[in-house]
Design a protein around this motif. Structure first.
Motif, PDB file in Angstrom:
ATOM      1  N   PRO A 121       0.822  -1.214   0.000  1.00  0.00           N
ATOM      2  CA  PRO A 121       0.000   0.000   0.000  1.00  0.00           C
ATOM      3  C   PRO A 121       0.855   1.262   0.000  1.00  0.00           C
ATOM      4  N   SER A 122       0.240   2.363  -0.375  1.00  0.00           N
ATOM      5  CA  SER A 122       0.908   3.659  -0.246  1.00  0.00           C
ATOM      6  C   SER A 122       0.641   4.191   1.157  1.00  0.00           C
ATOM      7  N   VAL A 123       1.536   5.001   1.661  1.00  0.00           N
ATOM      8  CA  VAL A 123       1.369   5.550   2.998  1.00  0.00           C
ATOM      9  C   VAL A 123       0.112   6.410   3.080  1.00  0.00           C
ATOM     10  N   SER A 124      -0.296   6.998   1.956  1.00  0.00           N
ATOM     11  CA  SER A 124      -1.480   7.861   1.948  1.00  0.00           C
ATOM     12  C   SER A 124      -2.770   7.097   2.204  1.00  0.00           C
ATOM     13  N   GLU A 125      -2.732   5.795   2.065  1.00  0.00           N
ATOM     14  CA  GLU A 125      -3.914   4.998   2.368  1.00  0.00           C
ATOM     15  C   GLU A 125      -4.185   4.969   3.868  1.00  0.00           C
ATOM     16  N   THR A 126      -3.155   5.224   4.660  1.00  0.00           N
ATOM     17  CA  THR A 126      -3.305   5.307   6.120  1.00  0.00           C
ATOM     18  C   THR A 126      -3.243   6.750   6.593  1.00  0.00           C
ATOM     19  N   LEU A 127      -2.398   7.548   5.930  1.00  0.00           N
ATOM     20  CA  LEU A 127      -2.247   8.964   6.277  1.00  0.00           C
ATOM     21  C   LEU A 127      -2.603   9.809   5.062  1.00  0.00           C
ATOM     22  N   PRO A 128      -3.886  10.050   4.813  1.00  0.00           N
ATOM     23  CA  PRO A 128      -4.286  10.833   3.631  1.00  0.00           C
ATOM     24  C   PRO A 128      -3.613  12.212   3.620  1.00  0.00           C
ATOM     25  N   GLY A 129      -3.116  12.576   2.454  1.00  0.00           N
ATOM     26  CA  GLY A 129      -2.487  13.886   2.327  1.00  0.00           C
ATOM     27  C   GLY A 129      -1.025  13.914   2.701  1.00  0.00           C
ATOM     28  N   PHE A 130      -0.475  12.765   3.142  1.00  0.00           N
ATOM     29  CA  PHE A 130       0.942  12.748   3.499  1.00  0.00           C
ATOM     30  C   PHE A 130       1.797  13.077   2.289  1.00  0.00           C
ATOM     31  N   ARG A 131       2.850  13.840   2.540  1.00  0.00           N
ATOM     32  CA  ARG A 131       3.765  14.223   1.458  1.00  0.00           C
ATOM     33  C   ARG A 131       5.199  14.008   1.914  1.00  0.00           C
ATOM     34  N   ALA A 132       5.924  13.204   1.160  1.00  0.00           N
ATOM     35  CA  ALA A 132       7.334  12.952   1.473  1.00  0.00           C
ATOM     36  C   ALA A 132       8.189  14.102   0.961  1.00  0.00           C
ATOM     37  N   ALA A 133       9.413  14.152   1.431  1.00  0.00           N
ATOM     38  CA  ALA A 133      10.357  15.163   0.951  1.00  0.00           C
ATOM     39  C   ALA A 133      10.612  14.931  -0.536  1.00  0.00           C
ATOM     40  N   PRO A 134      10.800  16.000  -1.312  1.00  0.00           N
ATOM     41  CA  PRO A 134      11.012  15.830  -2.756  1.00  0.00           C
ATOM     42  C   PRO A 134      12.319  15.107  -3.069  1.00  0.00           C
ATOM     43  N   LEU A 135      12.215  14.101  -3.929  1.00  0.00           N
ATOM     44  CA  LEU A 135      13.410  13.380  -4.361  1.00  0.00           C
ATOM     45  C   LEU A 135      13.193  12.900  -5.790  1.00  0.00           C
ATOM     46  N   TRP A 136      13.898  13.505  -6.715  1.00  0.00           N
ATOM     47  CA  TRP A 136      13.805  13.129  -8.121  1.00  0.00           C
ATOM     48  C   TRP A 136      15.083  13.544  -8.849  1.00  0.00           C
ATOM     49  N   PHE A 137      15.262  12.991 -10.036  1.00  0.00           N
ATOM     50  CA  PHE A 137      16.448  13.268 -10.859  1.00  0.00           C
ATOM     51  C   PHE A 137      16.006  14.028 -12.109  1.00  0.00           C
ATOM     52  N   SER A 138      16.708  15.118 -12.421  1.00  0.00           N
ATOM     53  CA  SER A 138      16.307  15.952 -13.549  1.00  0.00           C
ATOM     54  C   SER A 138      17.498  16.407 -14.373  1.00  0.00           C
ATOM     55  N   LEU A 139      17.197  16.906 -15.574  1.00  0.00           N
ATOM     56  CA  LEU A 139      18.224  17.437 -16.470  1.00  0.00           C
ATOM     57  C   LEU A 139      17.983  18.925 -16.677  1.00  0.00           C
ATOM     58  N   TYR A 140      19.079  19.692 -16.606  1.00  0.00           N
ATOM     59  CA  TYR A 140      19.025  21.149 -16.759  1.00  0.00           C
ATOM     60  C   TYR A 140      20.139  21.614 -17.693  1.00  0.00           C
ATOM     61  N   GLY A 141      19.933  22.812 -18.231  1.00  0.00           N
ATOM     62  CA  GLY A 141      20.996  23.510 -18.940  1.00  0.00           C
ATOM     63  C   GLY A 141      21.234  24.830 -18.235  1.00  0.00           C
ATOM     64  N   PRO A 142      22.219  25.589 -18.673  1.00  0.00           N
ATOM     65  CA  PRO A 142      22.420  26.928 -18.096  1.00  0.00           C
ATOM     66  C   PRO A 142      21.243  27.833 -18.448  1.00  0.00           C
ATOM     67  N   ALA A 143      21.081  28.914 -17.724  1.00  0.00           N
ATOM     68  CA  ALA A 143      20.042  29.895 -18.037  1.00  0.00           C
ATOM     69  C   ALA A 143      20.260  30.414 -19.456  1.00  0.00           C
ATOM     70  N   GLY A 144      19.155  30.652 -20.154  1.00  0.00           N
ATOM     71  CA  GLY A 144      19.258  31.194 -21.501  1.00  0.00           C
ATOM     72  C   GLY A 144      19.393  30.159 -22.595  1.00  0.00           C
ATOM     73  N   LEU A 145      19.222  28.891 -22.264  1.00  0.00           N
ATOM     74  CA  LEU A 145      19.305  27.837 -23.277  1.00  0.00           C
ATOM     75  C   LEU A 145      18.167  28.026 -24.283  1.00  0.00           C
ATOM     76  N   PRO A 146      18.465  28.130 -25.589  1.00  0.00           N
ATOM     77  CA  PRO A 146      17.410  28.382 -26.583  1.00  0.00           C
ATOM     78  C   PRO A 146      16.311  27.326 -26.539  1.00  0.00           C
ATOM     79  N   ARG A 147      15.075  27.774 -26.674  1.00  0.00           N
ATOM     80  CA  ARG A 147      13.945  26.851 -26.577  1.00  0.00           C
ATOM     81  C   ARG A 147      14.006  25.720 -27.607  1.00  0.00           C
ATOM     82  N   PRO A 148      14.429  25.948 -28.841  1.00  0.00           N
ATOM     83  CA  PRO A 148      14.527  24.820 -29.775  1.00  0.00           C
ATOM     84  C   PRO A 148      15.483  23.724 -29.286  1.00  0.00           C
TER      85      PRO A 148
END
Length: 329
Positions: free
Chosen positions: A242-269
């Motif tokens: 089960p998910s923890v929200s099934e016992t604790l509705p609305g529970f939110r864990a600390a954000p943890l994810w992996f993402s890709l970025y470029g420097p500021a100003g990277l052209p939209r294309p």
């Protein structure tokens, strides 16, 4: 043609010509991009999160028609590598692959960061999110989150949970769980995340909030029990957990994810080109299977979704930091 109408038509023509003239170089650049190898900085030691980027790297290179080279630049909790990209040219040849801790959590723990997480980067895509769980030592007489909460309330302050240090994601998860459940757990900080699960398996702590990949072998050995997925939804590879929200509705864990970025100003294309390659790579059945079997949710968000997530997660982290009482160094 009346003079005013003639002026209006001429103005529109001038504006249209200016827009086309301005946009043309970017369109041409995007069509020829990439024309040389791309450097992806990972602000962690080799053998860490770069492993997850390498899973999709061959497919990305096939689609881009160029080499993609990973460069590990560890130090200062990710700030050294992140600053390197923030100061790089926004040409699409220098990118950052990092966890949410680098651009969402760190600003609340380090008031002297050499970059602005919003202004100094161009979000491309949130790629993955590790599936975290609530795990307990096998000897603990509980088999569900509800039973864990009942046990903790009957034994206030007697249960402990481990983290990789004050201000770490497991620390935030533990404190968020305590606040949502109204229970008292003793925080035991370790020097690194690799210590947490072995300490749990040895019975030196009672509870932990690890990624499912880190705890599987200990579950198979009968030393650890998984009570729930630390998310609002179940994980398709663990349909009976089960998910923890099934016992604790609305529970939110600390954000943890992996993402890709470029420097500021990277052209939209260029952003769009990279985003399309990421999505196609993640939709490759073999790649998706590797990630999911390894305990990851595959995301592949749009740049706009990543921006919204960063802002929402930063606001949530600010609340957590305030409630815990952590002060930025």
């Amino acid at each position: 043609m009346p003079p005013r109408r003639h002026s209006t038509v001429r103005l529109i023509a001038v504006v249209a010509f200016s827009v086309c003239t301005f946009a043309a170089p970017f369109a041409a650049y995007a069509q020829s991009y990439p024309a040389k190898p791309i450097r992806v900085v990972v602000p962690n030691p080799a053998g860490g999160i770069d492993v997850y980027m390498r899973v999709m790297l061959p497919r990305m290179m096939d689609l881009l028609g160029q080499s993609v080279v990973i460069e590990n630049r560890a130090g200062a909790s990710g700030a050294i590598g992140a600053e390197n990209i923030a100061r790089s040219a926004p040409d699409g040849y220098s990118l950052l692959f990092a966890t949410s801790a680098v651009l969402v959590t760190s600003p609340f723990l380090n008031k002297n960061l050499p970059y602005d997480p919003i202004k100094d980067f161009t979000p491309i895509s949130k790629i993955l999110a590790p599936v975290e769980v609530i795990a307990v030592h096998a000897s603990l007489p509980v088999g569900s989150v509800k039973q864990l909460l009942d046990y903790a309330r009957r034994n206030p302050g007697k249960l402990s949970y481990g983290s990789s240090g004050v201000g770490s994601i497991p620390h935030f998860d533990g404190e968020a769980f305590k606040a949502a459940a109204g229970v008292d757990l003793l925080h035991v900080p370790y020097k690194g995340v690799a210590q947490i699960v072995p300490e749990l398996a040895a019975g030196r702590i009672d509870v932990a909030f690890p990624g499912i990949g880190a705890v599987r072998s200990f579950v198979a050995a009968g030393k650890v029990k998984v009570l729930a997925v630390l998310d609002s939804n179940r994980f398709q590879r663990l349909p009976d957990v089960p998910s923890v929200s099934e016992t604790l509705p609305g529970f939110r864990a600390a954000p943890l994810w992996f993402s890709l970025y470029g420097p500021a100003g990277l052209p939209r294309p260029v952003v769009d080109r990279l985003h399309a390659v990421i999505v196609k790579s993640l939709n490759d059945p073999e790649i998706r299977t590797k990630y999911e079997s390894g305990g990851f949710r595959v995301i592949g968000s749009t740049p706009e979704e990543l921006v919204a997530s960063m802002k929402a997660d930063a606001a949530f982290t600010a609340q957590l930091v305030k409630s815990i009482g952590i002060k930025a160094d």
